[in-house]
Scaffold this motif. Structure first.
Motif, PDB file in Angstrom:
ATOM      1  N   TRP A 279       0.817  -1.203   0.000  1.00  0.00           N
ATOM      2  CA  TRP A 279       0.000   0.000   0.000  1.00  0.00           C
ATOM      3  C   TRP A 279       0.853   1.257   0.000  1.00  0.00           C
ATOM      4  O   TRP A 279       1.834   1.353   0.725  1.00  0.00           O
ATOM      5  N   GLU A 280       0.457   2.178  -0.818  1.00  0.00           N
ATOM      6  CA  GLU A 280       1.094   3.491  -0.826  1.00  0.00           C
ATOM      7  C   GLU A 280      -0.004   4.530  -0.920  1.00  0.00           C
ATOM      8  O   GLU A 280      -1.075   4.266  -1.472  1.00  0.00           O
ATOM      9  N   PRO A 281       0.222   5.700  -0.369  1.00  0.00           N
ATOM     10  CA  PRO A 281      -0.806   6.753  -0.505  1.00  0.00           C
ATOM     11  C   PRO A 281      -1.135   6.987  -1.974  1.00  0.00           C
ATOM     12  O   PRO A 281      -0.257   7.283  -2.779  1.00  0.00           O
ATOM     13  N   ALA A 282      -2.404   6.789  -2.327  1.00  0.00           N
ATOM     14  CA  ALA A 282      -2.802   6.874  -3.732  1.00  0.00           C
ATOM     15  C   ALA A 282      -3.326   8.265  -4.037  1.00  0.00           C
ATOM     16  O   ALA A 282      -3.886   8.943  -3.173  1.00  0.00           O
ATOM     17  N   PRO A 283      -3.136   8.711  -5.276  1.00  0.00           N
ATOM     18  CA  PRO A 283      -3.763   9.986  -5.654  1.00  0.00           C
ATOM     19  C   PRO A 283      -5.277   9.810  -5.695  1.00  0.00           C
ATOM     20  O   PRO A 283      -5.805   8.705  -5.771  1.00  0.00           O
ATOM     21  N   LEU A 284      -5.983  10.913  -5.686  1.00  0.00           N
ATOM     22  CA  LEU A 284      -7.437  10.852  -5.712  1.00  0.00           C
ATOM     23  C   LEU A 284      -7.902  10.525  -7.128  1.00  0.00           C
ATOM     24  O   LEU A 284      -7.424  11.115  -8.106  1.00  0.00           O
ATOM     25  N   VAL A 317     -16.633  13.795  -7.483  1.00  0.00           N
ATOM     26  CA  VAL A 317     -16.357  12.813  -6.426  1.00  0.00           C
ATOM     27  C   VAL A 317     -14.979  12.214  -6.671  1.00  0.00           C
ATOM     28  O   VAL A 317     -14.765  11.492  -7.643  1.00  0.00           O
ATOM     29  N   ARG A 318     -14.038  12.536  -5.799  1.00  0.00           N
ATOM     30  CA  ARG A 318     -12.663  12.051  -5.934  1.00  0.00           C
ATOM     31  C   ARG A 318     -12.308  11.311  -4.644  1.00  0.00           C
ATOM     32  O   ARG A 318     -12.430  11.867  -3.548  1.00  0.00           O
ATOM     33  N   VAL A 319     -11.895  10.060  -4.778  1.00  0.00           N
ATOM     34  CA  VAL A 319     -11.623   9.228  -3.596  1.00  0.00           C
ATOM     35  C   VAL A 319     -10.192   8.715  -3.672  1.00  0.00           C
ATOM     36  O   VAL A 319      -9.627   8.558  -4.763  1.00  0.00           O
ATOM     37  N   PRO A 320      -9.569   8.435  -2.518  1.00  0.00           N
ATOM     38  CA  PRO A 320      -8.202   7.875  -2.513  1.00  0.00           C
ATOM     39  C   PRO A 320      -8.216   6.421  -2.995  1.00  0.00           C
ATOM     40  O   PRO A 320      -8.598   5.523  -2.259  1.00  0.00           O
ATOM     41  N   LEU A 399      -7.684  -2.358   0.765  1.00  0.00           N
ATOM     42  CA  LEU A 399      -6.363  -1.748   0.592  1.00  0.00           C
ATOM     43  C   LEU A 399      -6.382  -0.267   0.910  1.00  0.00           C
ATOM     44  O   LEU A 399      -5.385   0.299   1.375  1.00  0.00           O
ATOM     45  N   TYR A 400      -7.526   0.382   0.665  1.00  0.00           N
ATOM     46  CA  TYR A 400      -7.613   1.833   0.889  1.00  0.00           C
ATOM     47  C   TYR A 400      -8.618   2.168   1.991  1.00  0.00           C
ATOM     48  O   TYR A 400      -9.136   3.280   2.054  1.00  0.00           O
ATOM     49  N   ARG A 414     -27.839  -5.220  -3.516  1.00  0.00           N
ATOM     50  CA  ARG A 414     -27.234  -3.891  -3.304  1.00  0.00           C
ATOM     51  C   ARG A 414     -25.800  -4.071  -2.775  1.00  0.00           C
ATOM     52  O   ARG A 414     -25.593  -4.680  -1.728  1.00  0.00           O
ATOM     53  N   ILE A 415     -24.857  -3.544  -3.518  1.00  0.00           N
ATOM     54  CA  ILE A 415     -23.458  -3.531  -3.081  1.00  0.00           C
ATOM     55  C   ILE A 415     -23.067  -2.079  -2.857  1.00  0.00           C
ATOM     56  O   ILE A 415     -23.162  -1.246  -3.757  1.00  0.00           O
ATOM     57  N   ARG A 416     -22.659  -1.813  -1.625  1.00  0.00           N
ATOM     58  CA  ARG A 416     -22.372  -0.426  -1.218  1.00  0.00           C
ATOM     59  C   ARG A 416     -20.899  -0.313  -0.819  1.00  0.00           C
ATOM     60  O   ARG A 416     -20.415  -1.077   0.012  1.00  0.00           O
ATOM     61  N   VAL A 417     -20.198   0.634  -1.425  1.00  0.00           N
ATOM     62  CA  VAL A 417     -18.803   0.929  -1.061  1.00  0.00           C
ATOM     63  C   VAL A 417     -18.788   2.291  -0.390  1.00  0.00           C
ATOM     64  O   VAL A 417     -19.069   3.307  -1.028  1.00  0.00           O
ATOM     65  N   VAL A 418     -18.499   2.287   0.911  1.00  0.00           N
ATOM     66  CA  VAL A 418     -18.436   3.537   1.678  1.00  0.00           C
ATOM     67  C   VAL A 418     -16.991   4.013   1.682  1.00  0.00           C
ATOM     68  O   VAL A 418     -16.089   3.285   2.119  1.00  0.00           O
ATOM     69  N   PHE A 419     -16.779   5.231   1.199  1.00  0.00           N
ATOM     70  CA  PHE A 419     -15.415   5.713   1.017  1.00  0.00           C
ATOM     71  C   PHE A 419     -14.796   6.139   2.346  1.00  0.00           C
ATOM     72  O   PHE A 419     -15.461   6.741   3.194  1.00  0.00           O
ATOM     73  N   ALA A 420     -13.506   5.832   2.482  1.00  0.00           N
ATOM     74  CA  ALA A 420     -12.747   6.350   3.625  1.00  0.00           C
ATOM     75  C   ALA A 420     -12.340   7.782   3.316  1.00  0.00           C
ATOM     76  O   ALA A 420     -12.190   8.172   2.151  1.00  0.00           O
ATOM     77  N   ALA A 421     -12.164   8.542   4.371  1.00  0.00           N
ATOM     78  CA  ALA A 421     -11.752   9.932   4.167  1.00  0.00           C
ATOM     79  C   ALA A 421     -10.325   9.962   3.651  1.00  0.00           C
ATOM     80  O   ALA A 421      -9.510   9.083   3.942  1.00  0.00           O
ATOM     81  N   ALA A 422     -10.003  10.954   2.870  1.00  0.00           N
ATOM     82  CA  ALA A 422      -8.644  11.094   2.345  1.00  0.00           C
ATOM     83  C   ALA A 422      -7.668  11.239   3.488  1.00  0.00           C
ATOM     84  O   ALA A 422      -7.897  12.009   4.421  1.00  0.00           O
ATOM     85  N   GLY A 423      -6.580  10.441   3.440  1.00  0.00           N
ATOM     86  CA  GLY A 423      -5.575  10.496   4.493  1.00  0.00           C
ATOM     87  C   GLY A 423      -5.864   9.597   5.659  1.00  0.00           C
ATOM     88  O   GLY A 423      -5.103   9.546   6.611  1.00  0.00           O
ATOM     89  N   GLU A 424      -6.974   8.841   5.622  1.00  0.00           N
ATOM     90  CA  GLU A 424      -7.346   7.949   6.730  1.00  0.00           C
ATOM     91  C   GLU A 424      -6.512   6.695   6.711  1.00  0.00           C
ATOM     92  O   GLU A 424      -6.211   6.168   5.655  1.00  0.00           O
TER      93      GLU A 424
END
Length: 424
Positions: A279-284, A317-320, A399-400, A414-424
């Protein structure tokens, strides 16, 4: 809670317990000491009064007689009386309050006459006068000890645990894919050096296993793809030749099985790479652009099945998430929504700033939906699926630190992907 805070708290509890026990012991000892001292003084007073009687002089107005009652016993009373002590609360008219009174009775024989001497004294018990003072002494002692322990634990733990904190920092920075061994500093503490040796051996073995598994995955992917592709090509050549219907049917079945084997190989190889993904910090990644593009790519497949797709895409909508992995995740979600849908069914896609929701109509799954994120788990065994797509979706989400969930209700998956906050 930090380690030094834990043992400071434990020490505080132990100290409070010990001081409470000590307080009870001191309180009991003081109460007994006051009573015994009073009894001793009354015994001396009775001896003084007996000596006065023995002298034959008139001491009726002597101060020693103020709290002593003298009563001659009858000559017929020849019973040997023992000293008698009584401690009980009584009403004191001079103090106008109830007090603890100690009475001591002795029976001296003076000139052939036995007397009954009873002396009396008021006892001031610790509970009356000294209890508050004793409590304050123990309370301030506890506060002083606690403050001292807190200060010393911070200083000592900083010094003693400094090598341990350095080990933790080295573990946090360690990665299996790095070429060097974990960096650990020697310590003057024997236990920390033992821990260093253990970590050195364990991480070296883990690095070796990681490299071996990585090489195996890469080699297996390459070495299996080539013979599978070769066999498929030969079967396709044979299918173009003059064959009976039975032979053609057998070759078609073999071709389909090889096709399925190739998919399984690709999926397992992909999962193995994801399992060992560093894992590496990914761009949005701009999902507002990627989701409609993926839907358009699967539009033909959906149309062949007569599916109707609706989308609600929030802008910006931009997610890590790595963009290639995001594309892989969306491919699996749309592929599943089409494959497990009903003819003429519906797909709904909702993208907001916090989550991605993909819904599709379909039959109820034959296994609990929570199990469908496992490998080779299929909600419908009759479908042509190897049952590994959702395992890939789950692994990419993990991974993120995105959370993925699956529910089924009222004919909708229903498949739901809840995004983590950037930098979490």
């Amino acid at each position: 809670m930090k380690l030094n805070h834990r043992y400071t708290l434990a020490y505080a509890v132990i100290t409070l317990f010990v001081l409470s026990v000590g307080f009870a012991i001191v309180y009991g000892a003081m109460s007994r000491s006051v009573t015994q001292t009073t009894i001793g003084k009354l015994r001396h007073l009775n001896e003084v009064v007996a000596a006065q009687l023995r002298s034959g002089r008139d001491y009726a107005g002597h101060p020693a007689r103020a709290n002593v009652r003298i009563r001659p016993l009858a000559p017929s009373d020849t019973v040997a009386h023992a000293q008698l002590v009584q401690v009980r609360p009584e009403w004191d008219p001079e103090l106008q309050s109830a007090v603890n009174v100690v009475r001591l009775s002795t029976y001296p024989r003076i000139g052939g006459q036995r007397y009954h001497l009873t002396s009396r004294a008021v006892v001031v018990m610790p509970s009356d006068e000294y209890l508050t003072g004793i409590v304050l002494v123990f309370a301030w002692t506890f506060v002083f000890l606690l403050a001292l322990v807190v200060i010393l634990s911070e200083v000592i733990s900083w010094y003693i645990l400094k090598p341990f904190n350095a080990i933790l920092l080295s573990i946090e920075r360690f990665q299996l894919s790095q070429k060097t061994t974990i960096g650990l500093q020697p310590s003057r503490t024997k236990e920390f050096n033992v821990l260093n040796d253990f970590l050195m051996k364990m991480t070296s073995r883990a690095q070796s296993d990681y490299q071996g598994l990585k090489e195996f995955s890469e080699n297996a992917s390459h070495e299996l793809q080539t013979p599978i592709a070769s066999m498929k090509a030969k079967i396709e050549l044979l299918m173009d030749s003059e064959l009976s219907e039975k032979q053609l049917l057998m070759l078609t079945t073999m071709h389909d099985e090889l096709e399925r084997l190739a998919k399984i190989n690709q999926s397992l190889t992909l999962l193995a790479k994801l399992e060992h993904f560093e894992w590496e910090p990914a761009p949005l990644t701009d999902l507002s652009r990627l989701v409609p593009a993926t839907e358009a790519a699967f539009a033909d497949l959906a149309e062949m099945k007569g599916l109707r797709t609706t989308q609600q895409i929030a802008p910006g909508v931009r997610v890590p998430l790595d963009e290639s992995l995001a594309q892989l995740l969306l491919n699996n979600l749309f592929s599943n929504a089409i494959r497990h849908n009903l003819p003429g069914g519906e797909i709904r896609v909702l993208l907001s700033a916090t989550e991605l929701l993909v819904e599709n109509t379909g039959h109820a799954p034959s296994v609990p939906v929570a199990e469908l994120f496992g490998r080779f788990k299929k909600g419908n065994a009759a479908l042509d699926s190897i049952g590994i797509g959702l395992a890939i979706v789950k692994r990419i989400s993990e991974l993120y630190s995105h959370r993925v969930g699956y529910t089924y209700a009222d004919g909708w998956h229903r498949i739901r992907v809840v995004f983590a906050a950037a930098g979490e």
